[in-house]
Motif scaffolding. Structure first.
Motif, PDB file in Angstrom:
ATOM      1  N   UNK A 245       0.832  -1.199   0.000  1.00  0.00           N
ATOM      2  CA  UNK A 245       0.000   0.000   0.000  1.00  0.00           C
ATOM      3  C   UNK A 245       0.874   1.261   0.000  1.00  0.00           C
ATOM      4  N   UNK A 246       1.917   1.243   0.827  1.00  0.00           N
ATOM      5  CA  UNK A 246       2.832   2.392   0.890  1.00  0.00           C
ATOM      6  C   UNK A 246       3.402   2.654  -0.507  1.00  0.00           C
ATOM      7  N   UNK A 247       3.826   1.543  -1.102  1.00  0.00           N
ATOM      8  CA  UNK A 247       4.484   1.648  -2.403  1.00  0.00           C
ATOM      9  C   UNK A 247       3.528   2.234  -3.450  1.00  0.00           C
ATOM     10  N   UNK A 248       2.300   1.716  -3.468  1.00  0.00           N
ATOM     11  CA  UNK A 248       1.345   2.132  -4.492  1.00  0.00           C
ATOM     12  C   UNK A 248       0.970   3.608  -4.339  1.00  0.00           C
ATOM     13  N   UNK A 249       0.694   4.036  -3.086  1.00  0.00           N
ATOM     14  CA  UNK A 249       0.260   5.423  -2.879  1.00  0.00           C
ATOM     15  C   UNK A 249       1.418   6.388  -3.167  1.00  0.00           C
ATOM     16  N   UNK A 250       2.606   5.999  -2.691  1.00  0.00           N
ATOM     17  CA  UNK A 250       3.783   6.851  -2.935  1.00  0.00           C
ATOM     18  C   UNK A 250       4.030   6.968  -4.444  1.00  0.00           C
ATOM     19  N   UNK A 251       3.819   5.877  -5.136  1.00  0.00           N
ATOM     20  CA  UNK A 251       4.026   5.859  -6.590  1.00  0.00           C
ATOM     21  C   UNK A 251       3.052   6.824  -7.281  1.00  0.00           C
TER      22      UNK A 251
ATOM     23  N   UNK B 246       7.866  15.039  -5.438  1.00  0.00           N
ATOM     24  CA  UNK B 246       7.945  13.831  -6.258  1.00  0.00           C
ATOM     25  C   UNK B 246       9.146  12.979  -5.855  1.00  0.00           C
ATOM     26  N   UNK B 247      10.301  13.664  -5.632  1.00  0.00           N
ATOM     27  CA  UNK B 247      11.530  12.955  -5.247  1.00  0.00           C
ATOM     28  C   UNK B 247      11.361  12.233  -3.911  1.00  0.00           C
ATOM     29  N   UNK B 248      10.761  12.910  -2.937  1.00  0.00           N
ATOM     30  CA  UNK B 248      10.574  12.309  -1.617  1.00  0.00           C
ATOM     31  C   UNK B 248       9.649  11.088  -1.719  1.00  0.00           C
ATOM     32  N   UNK B 249       8.562  11.232  -2.501  1.00  0.00           N
ATOM     33  CA  UNK B 249       7.644  10.103  -2.712  1.00  0.00           C
ATOM     34  C   UNK B 249       8.381   8.922  -3.316  1.00  0.00           C
ATOM     35  N   UNK B 250       9.280   9.237  -4.257  1.00  0.00           N
ATOM     36  CA  UNK B 250      10.028   8.190  -4.944  1.00  0.00           C
ATOM     37  C   UNK B 250      10.891   7.413  -3.941  1.00  0.00           C
ATOM     38  N   UNK B 251      11.563   8.168  -3.012  1.00  0.00           N
ATOM     39  CA  UNK B 251      12.398   7.515  -1.997  1.00  0.00           C
ATOM     40  C   UNK B 251      11.546   6.568  -1.154  1.00  0.00           C
ATOM     41  N   UNK B 252      10.354   7.070  -0.734  1.00  0.00           N
ATOM     42  CA  UNK B 252       9.465   6.248   0.082  1.00  0.00           C
ATOM     43  C   UNK B 252       8.998   5.001  -0.698  1.00  0.00           C
ATOM     44  N   UNK B 253       8.648   5.204  -1.941  1.00  0.00           N
ATOM     45  CA  UNK B 253       8.190   4.091  -2.789  1.00  0.00           C
ATOM     46  C   UNK B 253       9.269   3.020  -2.896  1.00  0.00           C
ATOM     47  N   UNK B 254      10.503   3.452  -3.183  1.00  0.00           N
ATOM     48  CA  UNK B 254      11.604   2.509  -3.377  1.00  0.00           C
ATOM     49  C   UNK B 254      11.956   1.779  -2.095  1.00  0.00           C
ATOM     50  N   UNK B 255      11.960   2.538  -0.974  1.00  0.00           N
ATOM     51  CA  UNK B 255      12.238   1.883   0.315  1.00  0.00           C
ATOM     52  C   UNK B 255      11.197   0.815   0.611  1.00  0.00           C
TER      53      UNK B 255
ATOM     54  N   UNK C 121       9.456  -0.842  -1.443  1.00  0.00           N
ATOM     55  CA  UNK C 121       9.672  -1.981  -2.331  1.00  0.00           C
ATOM     56  C   UNK C 121      10.744  -2.904  -1.767  1.00  0.00           C
ATOM     57  N   UNK C 122      11.716  -2.295  -1.010  1.00  0.00           N
ATOM     58  CA  UNK C 122      12.808  -3.095  -0.433  1.00  0.00           C
ATOM     59  C   UNK C 122      12.495  -3.499   1.013  1.00  0.00           C
ATOM     60  N   UNK C 123      11.256  -3.224   1.438  1.00  0.00           N
ATOM     61  CA  UNK C 123      10.842  -3.494   2.816  1.00  0.00           C
ATOM     62  C   UNK C 123      11.675  -2.752   3.869  1.00  0.00           C
TER      63      UNK C 123
END
Lengths: 112, 571
Positions: free
Chosen positions: A51-57, A72-81, A83-85
């Motif tokens: 859910x975190x990944x999808x919303x951040x994306x 956008x950059x901050x969201x991307x960091x959250x999305x990627x993190x 994804x890596x749990x």
């Protein structure tokens, strides 16, 4: 705006192309953004990675469209993190996203 | 152009939609993959912009489905994704994505990508449409070939191409190249052969084959000569064939009663009489059939003396135009060289006859052992006994009741120039008593009786000059000239029937206005020449008549002959 980068050129071009629809765009972005932030907070609280990944994306994409580059950059960091749990700095990143969103909101409301 | 935007995020749809509308595109939008698939089917968009991460159904799945639904049409799909994720990118390509677009969207790049894909799409769809047309043409051609085969069968069945003295290389698809070969036995004994090549290719080239074969078979069966047959074919083809379509043809008549070969060649390039040690070209001296009007058409046939086992070699241009690896054509010169060949002396070849030898030479030349559909070659052997046998095997006749009748015909000199009475009489006899009456040499008898009345009665030709080959030719050219200048005289023909138990007795009377001949000479002559020998062509006529008739008598003046001929109904 301290610490926040917003590409005003993108916003100006969008306004030019969309005419009256621009207002609707901004309003939707703000209202969607606010509800997305709420859902994102709940997801972080329950460590729901997908859910975190999808919303951040989603937020990453829509903010990029409006030239809100820092957000956008901050969201991307959250999305990627997510994804890596990696959840260590999730709350910290959320706060950052929230304040950047508020700053962006002020700028957008000015342009309207 | 109609474009479908698929994205769960409203702002993304709004921004993209605004760009696209500004560039004049019609825009529709879906919020997830499933909606996209439904809209693709109901709205038929021509291009799709597809987000990857979406609820219900993601972009990968939706793309797979849409691509599988659009095999016959190219629908470009542009993925809306960040170019940074290699794994995601490769998955986009795997499921059938055609391009990528990253946020923030740049209007110029977006437009350029759409334009590029539109061009690809047009190209693809054009190719696809052409392929569809090609497939349908192919199917059409298969059907046409089927029709051509049927036409081929229907025109060959009534003939005698399978006779043992005819060697033939003719593809069932030959009609597709316009090639046609016909052969039929004459009721007078003898063989008619037609080698033809229609202009053009495909089914259209075989258009004329049906009227052609109709005329050929029916006129041959009635006993007409090839000059009459060729005139009628020309007449019919001129009427029926479209402009620019015609038939190159060589008609050959093997007349076993007179040991002559008559031919009419209109533009068949390779026609020869192979005599074992020499070759005579049956030269083309006419235009193809179906071009000239009746009044300018020339039906003059050429006549060559033949002996048993001479062979007529006929080929359409397929062989002459066969190419080798260098693109050189086989040509007439090589063809003629094949004929300069003595099988007995040549041990290098596997060929046991001239037919095989030509095909072998063609294989050697072209370097391939596949005879193509284009090649039509025929070798017809002049075998008197066999051809006689063929004509007696002909037909399955209906029984006609024999009755009492008599008819007279009176031909003045001018009628004789243009009418051959023999086919006419044959036709009348067939109508009255059925065609079984023509079995066993009746046509031959009639032909000989007519020739005698004309040649010796009216034209006063001396048949003894036929004893030498040169005289033989002289005889026929004299005959032609004398007939042209004939300005007096007549031939009267009278035929009557008396029924018998099994059939009937015909009394045939031929009377001419000539001076007659010394009939007492006849007895001496028949003593001198008890049987036909090839050297004595001139004796042949009367002895043939004697062979087939019960009695033959002349009047004292020698210008009227009366024969009785018995015929029988089939059992």
């Amino acid at each position: 705006m301290p610490g926040t980068s917003i590409d005003l050129n993108i916003l100006k071009k969008l306004k030019q192309i969309m005419d009256d629809d621009f207002n609707e765009l901004i309003e939707i972005f703000i209202s969607d953004g606010q509800s997305q932030l709420k859902t994102l907070k709940a997801a972080i609280d329950s460590s729901a990675a997908s859910d975190i990944r999808r919303i951040a994306h989603t937020l990453k994409g829509s903010s990029a469209n409006l030239g809100l580059l820092t957000l956008s950059e901050t969201c991307k960091t959250l999305e990627y993190n997510a994804a890596e749990n990696i959840f260590d700095d999730a709350n910290e990143l959320f706060e950052k996203i929230k304040s950047e969103f508020e700053e962006a909101k002020l700028t957008l409301e000015e342009i309207l | 152009m109609k474009i479908l935007i698929v994205d769960d995020d409203t702002t993304n749809r709004l921004v993209l939609g605004a760009y696209l509308k500004k560039d004049g595109y019609t825009v529709i939008a879906a919020e997830n993959g499933q909606e996209a698939v439904d809209m693709f089917q109901s709205e038929a968009p021509e291009l799709i912009l597809m987000d990857v991460m979406m609820p219900v159904m993601d972009g990968y799945e939706a793309t797979k489905k849409i691509k599988s639904l659009s095999v016959e049409k190219f629908i470009p799909i542009i993925f809306l994704t960040a170019m940074t994720d290699e794994k995601a990118l490769s998955q986009c390509v795997e499921v059938g994505g055609d391009d990528f677009l990253t946020k923030p969207y740049n209007r110029v790049i977006l437009k350029a990508k759409i334009d590029a894909l539109e061009r690809v799409s047009q190209l693809y769809n054009t190719v696809f449409e052409q392929k569809r047309i090609l497939v349908s043409h192919k199917e059409h051609e298969v059907k046409e070939r089927e029709v051509a085969r049927k036409v081929y069968d229907s025109i060959l069945t009534p003939g005698c191409l399978s006779a043992e003295n005819i060697q033939l290389h003719l593809s069932p698809l030959s009609l597709f190249n316009g090639d046609v070969v016909l052969a039929a036995v004459k009721p007078t004994g003898g063989l008619h052969i037609l080698f033809g090549d229609f202009t053009g290719h495909g089914l259209a080239a075989s258009l004329g084959a049906l009227p052609l074969s109709d005329i050929f078979y029916s006129m041959t069966a009635k006993g007409y000569s090839i000059n009459d047959v060729v005139r009628e074919i020309n007449h019919k083809l001129k009427l029926q064939l479209p402009m620019g379509m015609f038939l190159a043809a060589c008609l050959v008549e093997i007349d076993i009663n007179n040991n002559v070969l008559k031919y009419w060649n209109g533009a068949i390039p390779a026609a020869y009489l192979y005599k074992g040690n020499s070759v005579v070209e049956l030269k083309s001296q006419h235009l193809p059939l179906g071009i000239l009007e009746d009044k300018s058409f020339n039906d003059k046939v050429d006549i060559i003396e033949i002996h048993d086992y001479d062979q007529v070699v006929l080929s359409t241009d397929g062989i002459l135009e066969t190419k080798n690896g260098d693109g050189t054509m086989f040509g007439k010169e090589r063809f003629v060289k094949c004929l300069d060949f003595d099988i007995e002396k040549n041990k290098e070849t596997n060929a046991s006859n001239i037919f095989e030898h030509i095909l072998e030479a063609l294989d050697d030349f072209s370097g391939s052992h596949e005879q193509t559909d284009d090649i039509t070659l025929g070798v017809i052997t002049c075998d008197t006994d066999y051809i006689n046998q063929l004509s007696s095997q002909q037909g399955n006749y209906k029984k006609f009741a024999s009755s009492n009748w008599k008819f007279d015909m009176h031909f003045h000199y001018d009628a004789i120039k243009s009418i051959d009475p023999v086919p006419l009489i044959n036709q009348i006899l067939g109508e009255i008593q059925g065609h079984q009456i023509q079995q066993n040499g009746l046509s031959t008898v009639l032909t000989e009786l007519f020739c005698n009345s004309l040649d010796h009665g009216l034209l006063q030709l001396d048949s003894s000059i036929k004893a030498t080959p040169e005289g033989f030719m002289q005889f026929y050219s004299d005959k032609e000239m004398l007939l042209k200048d004939l300005d007096t005289g007549f031939i009267k023909i009278s035929i009557s029937n008396t029924p018998t138990e099994t059939g009937g007795d015909l009394t045939i009377v031929f009377q001419d206005s000539g001076q007659g001949f010394d009939t007492s000479m006849l007895e001496k002559l028949s003593l001198q020449i008890p049987n036909d020998t090839p050297q004595n062509f001139s004796g042949r006529g009367l002895s043939l008549i004697n062979n087939y008739c019960n009695s033959v008598t002349h009047n004292e003046a020698g210008n009227c002959i009366t024969c009785t001929y018995s015929w029988s109904n089939p059992d």
